[in-house]
Design an enzyme around this catalytic site. Sequence first.
Site, short mmCIF file in Angstrom:
data_model
loop_
_atom_site.label_atom_id
_atom_site.label_comp_id
_atom_site.label_asym_id
_atom_site.label_seq_id
_atom_site.Cartn_x
_atom_site.Cartn_y
_atom_site.Cartn_z
N TYR A 14 0.49 -1.79 6.06
CA TYR A 14 0.81 -3.20 5.24
C TYR A 14 -0.35 -3.69 4.89
O TYR A 14 -0.22 -4.28 3.67
CB TYR A 14 1.65 -3.97 6.38
N LYS A 38 4.17 -3.78 -1.78
CA LYS A 38 3.19 -2.86 -2.50
C LYS A 38 2.96 -2.91 -3.93
O LYS A 38 1.88 -2.32 -4.63
CB LYS A 38 3.28 -1.21 -2.06
C1 PHB Z 1 7.76 -12.15 -1.53
O1 PHB Z 1 8.47 -12.27 -2.64
O2 PHB Z 1 7.39 -12.97 -0.92
C2 PHB Z 1 7.95 -10.83 -0.89
C3 PHB Z 1 8.66 -9.71 -1.39
C4 PHB Z 1 8.53 -8.77 -0.60
C5 PHB Z 1 7.85 -8.48 0.53
C6 PHB Z 1 7.07 -9.54 1.02
C7 PHB Z 1 7.15 -10.67 0.25
O3 PHB Z 1 7.81 -7.07 1.33
#
Ligand code: PHB
Length: 394
Positions: free
Chosen positions: A385, A297
């Site tokens: 999400y 987020k």
């Molecule tokens: C990412 O760095 O790709 C990443 C980090 C945290 C998340 C999802 C993706 O919750």
Amino acid sequence: MRTQVAIIGAGPSGLLLGQLLHKAGIDNIILERQTGEHVLGRVRAGVLEQVCIDLLDEAGVGERMHKEGLVHSGIEMLFDGQRHRVDMNKLTGGKNVMVYGQTEVTHDLMNARQAEGLPTVYEAHNVKVHDFDTTRPRVTYEKNGQTHPIECDFIAGCDGFHGVCRASAPRSAISEYEKVYPFGWLGILADTPPVCEELIYVNSPRGFALCSQRSKTRSRYYLQVPLTDKVEEWTDEAFWQELRLRLDDEAREHLVTGPSFEKSIAPLRSFVTEPMRFGRMFLAGDACHIVPPTGAKGLNLAATDVKYLSSAMIEFYQEKSEAGIDTYSQRCLGRVWRAERFSWWFTSLMHRFPDDGAIVAKFQHAELDYLMHSESGQRMIAENYVGLPLDFGS
Ligand code: PHB
Ligand code: APR
């Protein structure tokens, strides 16, 4: 020198604000402490909500994102050795997220600013904000041994968690809320194909793991690690080995390993400052709130602050109305606290906490099991999400 809006910080918040204001004919200067290369060298998350995608389009910087970004319509949750898919698209009436690195977003914004010849002062030292409790605020900075003053109508504090703007607000006018988590995330980037088309969030007896990606040929993986771990002590071999142990059989089989080209440990924190406005100075992004990365987020919240702030400033100049700037803090904080709540909840559900006994792992599994078998439970995850609508709750 004089400008309408002096923006402190050339991270995604400051750059996006500068672009949206410029599109509306409002001039602005960005002061950044670091070099441009340094700003681009920071590796951060990479999941964009639809509202963030729309904002980057509005700012005129969406072209490469649409070409290279990967649209994801679901996520996978792994616990108790079983994977479950949350079909975000179906559960939210057609919403998706875009996997596109924050570094790329920053790059696109920097290029657009440069192409339009908009002023950014890199390596601006000792930035100070003055008189923001009046209608004639000022900013000063040092460069090449000289102090430069800037007069402005507004100051935008987009200078991140360690910035000068929040630190300059009167202590008595600020409330701060903070939770520091007792573990970190060890993250690597590797030019290997991602283990799965979608992201996998893993609750395992050995701790949390996340399988993410930057492209079809570049993977981003994370492991929950104790805060006492040192990144130098983690060889690539040890990382892959530990990741394997946290995955399910299918993922273990599909995992392609290789040398990492970035490796770092990030602490996890929930943090909010209230309010986000002090007279003619406004805070946005990491300057006033931090979320643990589990809900992806951080960047999205920064982008929506900037949307509210640019709209408020446009309203001020075009309609001579202060309504938007008066409600800025309140509008942002409603959204901020919802995202803080989701990020804290998702973090608590997916990680092993050092002081929790075996019973808490059982509670987590029971909750995950319940959520994965309840449409409304899955919808709660999905709608948070993909990002709540900008006008949610108003
Ligand atoms: C990412 O760095 O790709 C990443 C980090 C945290 C998340 C999802 C993706 O919750
Ligand atoms: N003077 C000038 N610039 C400063 C100062 C200062 N005193 N202090 C900090 N800065 C600059 C930093 O060097 C940095 O480039 O402000 C910028 C803030 O950028 P970010 O930390 O990236 O914050 P923000 O633009 O709000 O982006 C939020 O970044 O950390 C992630 O998860 C977060 O994705 C979210 C996004």
